[in-house]
Design a protein around this motif. Structure first.
Motif, mmCIF file in Angstrom:
data_model
loop_
_atom_site.group_PDB
_atom_site.id
_atom_site.type_symbol
_atom_site.label_atom_id
_atom_site.label_comp_id
_atom_site.label_asym_id
_atom_site.label_seq_id
_atom_site.Cartn_x
_atom_site.Cartn_y
_atom_site.Cartn_z
ATOM 1 N N ILE A 81 79.290 42.991 15.018
ATOM 2 C CA ILE A 81 78.916 41.736 15.673
ATOM 3 C C ILE A 81 77.642 41.910 16.508
ATOM 4 N N GLN A 82 77.007 40.735 16.827
ATOM 5 C CA GLN A 82 75.863 40.744 17.744
ATOM 6 C C GLN A 82 76.324 40.760 19.190
ATOM 7 N N GLY A 83 77.447 40.071 19.474
ATOM 8 C CA GLY A 83 77.943 39.988 20.842
ATOM 9 C C GLY A 83 78.828 38.776 21.013
ATOM 10 N N TYR A 84 78.856 38.247 22.259
ATOM 11 C CA TYR A 84 79.755 37.148 22.602
ATOM 12 C C TYR A 84 78.969 36.015 23.262
ATOM 13 N N GLU A 85 79.528 34.802 23.176
ATOM 14 C CA GLU A 85 79.002 33.648 23.898
ATOM 15 C C GLU A 85 80.148 32.971 24.639
ATOM 16 N N ILE A 86 79.885 32.549 25.885
ATOM 17 C CA ILE A 86 80.879 31.834 26.679
ATOM 18 C C ILE A 86 80.582 30.336 26.568
ATOM 19 N N ASN A 87 81.630 29.551 26.330
ATOM 20 C CA ASN A 87 81.501 28.099 26.186
ATOM 21 C C ASN A 87 82.329 27.412 27.260
ATOM 22 N N LYS A 98 70.020 42.724 3.118
ATOM 23 C CA LYS A 98 71.322 43.204 2.670
ATOM 24 C C LYS A 98 72.397 42.364 3.339
ATOM 25 N N GLY A 99 73.553 42.268 2.713
ATOM 26 C CA GLY A 99 74.621 41.416 3.201
ATOM 27 C C GLY A 99 75.208 41.910 4.507
ATOM 28 N N VAL A 100 75.857 40.994 5.210
ATOM 29 C CA VAL A 100 76.513 41.358 6.468
ATOM 30 C C VAL A 100 77.988 40.987 6.360
ATOM 31 N N ASP A 101 78.817 41.808 6.961
ATOM 32 C CA ASP A 101 80.249 41.571 6.883
ATOM 33 C C ASP A 101 80.648 40.354 7.709
ATOM 34 N N VAL A 152 82.830 34.982 19.253
ATOM 35 C CA VAL A 152 82.257 36.221 18.716
ATOM 36 C C VAL A 152 81.137 35.817 17.765
ATOM 37 N N VAL A 153 79.934 36.384 17.964
ATOM 38 C CA VAL A 153 78.764 36.042 17.148
ATOM 39 C C VAL A 153 78.515 37.172 16.161
ATOM 40 N N GLY A 154 78.668 36.880 14.858
ATOM 41 C CA GLY A 154 78.438 37.893 13.840
ATOM 42 C C GLY A 154 76.960 38.129 13.593
#
Length: 688
Positions: free
Chosen positions: A333-339, A297-300, A378-380
């Motif tokens: 969202i799945q979460g966050y990543e720091i770069n 199914k689709g994800v926003d 932000v990781v969708g």
């Protein structure tokens, strides 16, 4: 005029190069069914393909195996009583109404012109239309034949053989009628080759915002299926194709073959589950097994980014980061990543695992740069990323880099020094200070006067100075000008430009054709080895016959030729690869060997009283020294011998008739050699 789909349009690009075929061939393919064999063929040249449509094809079948045994007289049968030609145009009308591929083939064969229509400006059809019209006919026709086996048979490019038996294997040959220029082809197959068509593998779905990317293994099945169809269901029970046309891989190139195929399907909503399944289609129109259905199914899509709002530096390698993100959007969202990057333009590296959506802080413990630019992504749920603006973090740094290790180097014969060492791993490393001293205990001096940005350095030393060694150290320096403890001291020996003292020969003697040499070794303390060399007098090149790495001071040379004059030289080599002088290290020796050489390998004497004779036979060894003649001396045993015969070297048998009964004779055979070396005398006694 024929109207073609854009999908067909794309495929034409793949085949336009066929028009340049230099060796046209009619290629054949076959597929076994349970009770019949399907055959398809095509000429690989557009021009010859067009001619073949008017000439027709001849198909023969040869039975080569029966009940597993090869037939000694293969049975050949003509399957076409007359050349196979495309059926007349009016017979295509019914098939064209229900099969667009049949319409394409009919137009390519009978149409007065062949154009691609229904193409928008900029579409690939504009490119195709620039190619020769014959290439277009050829390309679209072959594609359509792959999509419709019934149409291929109607066009004379296919055949169904039903007169087949399970215990037989056949070789099918197809050729263009009365056209030897086009090379014929064959295919060996039998009903035993029938197999169930497999389901495609690795069928997966990757969701996105109101769309889904479907992919599957193409490489494994590229020789089985020419196209695929995807079916879709909203309830998991009732499936329907998502397109009227089969899906073809247009990205498979010989120089860059495809491993997977992809297809993007649109979704009406994101919060509904959809079911997909896939099957392949062969060039004979056969449908393979369905894959197991997959669900998706689709994800926003992500519309809001996180924002770094604060930081707290703990030390030079640790910082606390804080950010802001709407709590209402966490479920999307799945979460966050720091770069992190060392400058604002990047490149940025991901330095954290995915952080849970509810978190708003991170303690970062890594080696920091003097200037650190952090961003947060932000990781969708569809792996889409939305990245913030950067935030600059500059820690205070008073800690010097680590002490450099692994310093090593060499000095060449010209005094050039090459240093290298293991690089430091500090992110804020500026470079290295190069330190040098000419004597032990002397203060080291910075010879580069600033940070050197590399881990290999070239210097030079004077070979005329009296110091035998030179000393080096290096120290690492960071961006805040903190300097590390210097490395361990590297001591390098300067090149030795003076060759070692020459060894000399002490004595020699000649015995039994061998030369025994004795010498006095070089007294230099840096000698690595001695080399004993030899040459024939008058020659330029020396040949090494012995390399001495220990205290040996004598050698016996037995690989010699008599009466030749040899010269011997003894040399020493030191650690700097310098060789001693030859001025007083050469002796000249002549080999004189009077030891007789055994030449006669076989000697036999047979008395024959009936015929009143003794027969002597002999043979020579195969040696380098050639026999020129043979002297035979004869005597009654106990009395002196006298010369009896002088013979050429090609005589190997001789009879003696001057004999007395009951007498014992001795024969002495002495060969003469071309080199004048003495030959061993051979004696035989014969009782007559």
């Amino acid at each position: 005029m024929l109207k073609n789909r854009l999908l067909l349009l794309l495929l034409s690009l793949v085949s336009l190069s066929y028009s340049q075929i230099k060796n046209p061939t009619v290629l054949i393919n076959a597929r076994a069914q349970k009770d019949k064999i399907l055959l398809r063929w095509a000429v690989n040249s557009p021009l010859e393909w067009q001619k073949a449509n008017k000439k027709g094809y001849i198909l023969t079948r040869t039975t080569v195996l029966r009940d597993g045994n090869v037939l000694s007289n293969p049975e050949k049968k003509l399957l076409t009583s007359k050349p196979l030609l495309p059926e007349p145009l009016n017979s295509w009308l019914d098939l064209v109404q229900k099969d667009n591929n049949a319409a394409i083939i009919a137009q390519s064969i009978y149409g007065e012109s062949f154009e691609v229509t229904e193409a928008k400006e900029g579409d690939l059809s504009k490119i195709v239309n620039m190619a020769d019209e014959l290439d277009q006919r050829y390309t679209f026709a072959l594609y359509a034949a792959d999509m419709s086996f019934e149409s291929a048979v109607k066009a004379g490019w296919g055949f169904i053989d039903t007169d087949v038996k399970k215990n037989e294997v056949y070789a099918y040959q197809v050729s263009v009628f009365e056209t030897p220029k086009v090379k014929e082809s064959s295919y060996v197959i039998g009903l035993k080759d029938y197999s169930v068509l497999p389901a495609p593998t690795d069928f997966i779905a990757i969701p996105d915002d109101k769309k889904v990317l479907l992919s599957w293994d193409y490489e494994t099945f590229k020789r089985i299926y020419t196209s695929y169809k995807i079916e879709k269901s909203s309830d998991g029970v009732n499936f329907a194709p998502i397109s009227n046309t089969a899906i073809v891989n247009l990205n498979d190139k010989e120089e860059n073959p495809s491993k997977t195929m992809h297809y993007v399907d649109t979704l009406s909503v994101n919060d509904k589950i959809y079911h997909y399944r896939l099957y392949g289609i062969t060039s004979f129109g056969e449908k393979g097994e369905f894959t197991k259905p997959i669900t998706v199914k689709g994800v926003d899509a992500i519309v809001t980014s996180a924002r770094l709002i604060d930081y707290n530096i703990i030390n030079s390698n640790e910082v606390n980061l804080e950010w802001d993100y709407p709590a209402a959007s966490e479920s999307f969202i799945q979460g966050y990543e720091i770069n992190l990057a060392d400058n604002d333009k990047g490149p940025y590296q991901v330095v954290s695992k995915i952080i849970p959506p509810s978190e708003r802080k991170l303690n970062f413990k890594e080696n920091l740069f003097p200037s650190n630019y952090f961003t947060i992504s932000v990781v969708g749920k569809n792996n889409q990323r939305l990245t913030s603006q950067s935030m600059l973090v500059q820690p205070v740094d008073s800690i010097p880099p680590a002490k450099p290790i692994g310093l090593e180097g060499v000095i060449d014969s010209l005094g050039t020094v090459r240093l290298k060492w293991k690089p430091n791993i500090e992110k804020d490393l500026r470079g290295y200070r190069i330190l040098k001293a000419n004597n032990a205990g002397e203060e080291f001096v910075d010879i580069y006067h600033k940070s050197f940005i590399a881990n290999e350095y070239k210097d030079s030393v004077s070979l005329k100075m009296t110091n035998r060694k030179v000393y080096y150290r290096i120290a690492a320096e960071d961006m805040r000008y903190n300097i590390s403890e210097p490395s361990e001291i590297l001591i390098l020996d300067k090149p030795d430009k003076i060759p070692p003292a020459a060894p000399i020969f002490k004595d020699y003697d000649i015995k039994d054709g061998k030369i025994h040499l004795k010498w006095i070794r070089s007294y230099s303390d840096d000698v690595l080895l001695h080399s004993l060399r030899r040459r024939e007098k008058g020659q330029e090149e020396w040949q090494e016959i012995k390399q001495i790495n220990d205290t040996i001071q004598e050698f016996t040379d037995d690989r010699l030729e008599n009466k030749k004059i040899y010269q011997y030289a003894i040399l020493a080599k030191d650690r700097s690869n310098l060789w001693s002088s030859l001025d007083h290290s050469i002796i000249t020796v002549q080999v004189v060997d009077f030891t007789p050489i055994k030449i006669i390998s076989f000697l036999e004497g047979i008395p024959d009283r009936e015929n009143k004779k003794i027969t002597l036979t002999w043979d020579y060894k195969k040696v380098k020294d050639k026999v020129t003649s043979l002297s035979i001396y004869k005597n009654v045993k106990g009395s002196p011998s006298t010369l009896w015969k002088e013979l050429n070297n090609n005589i190997l048998i001789l009879e003696d008739h001057n004999l007395k009964v009951n007498t014992e004779y001795e024969y002495h055979l002495i060969p003469s050699l071309q080199s004048n070396n003495p030959a061993k005398e051979e004696i035989i006694t014969v009782v007559y």
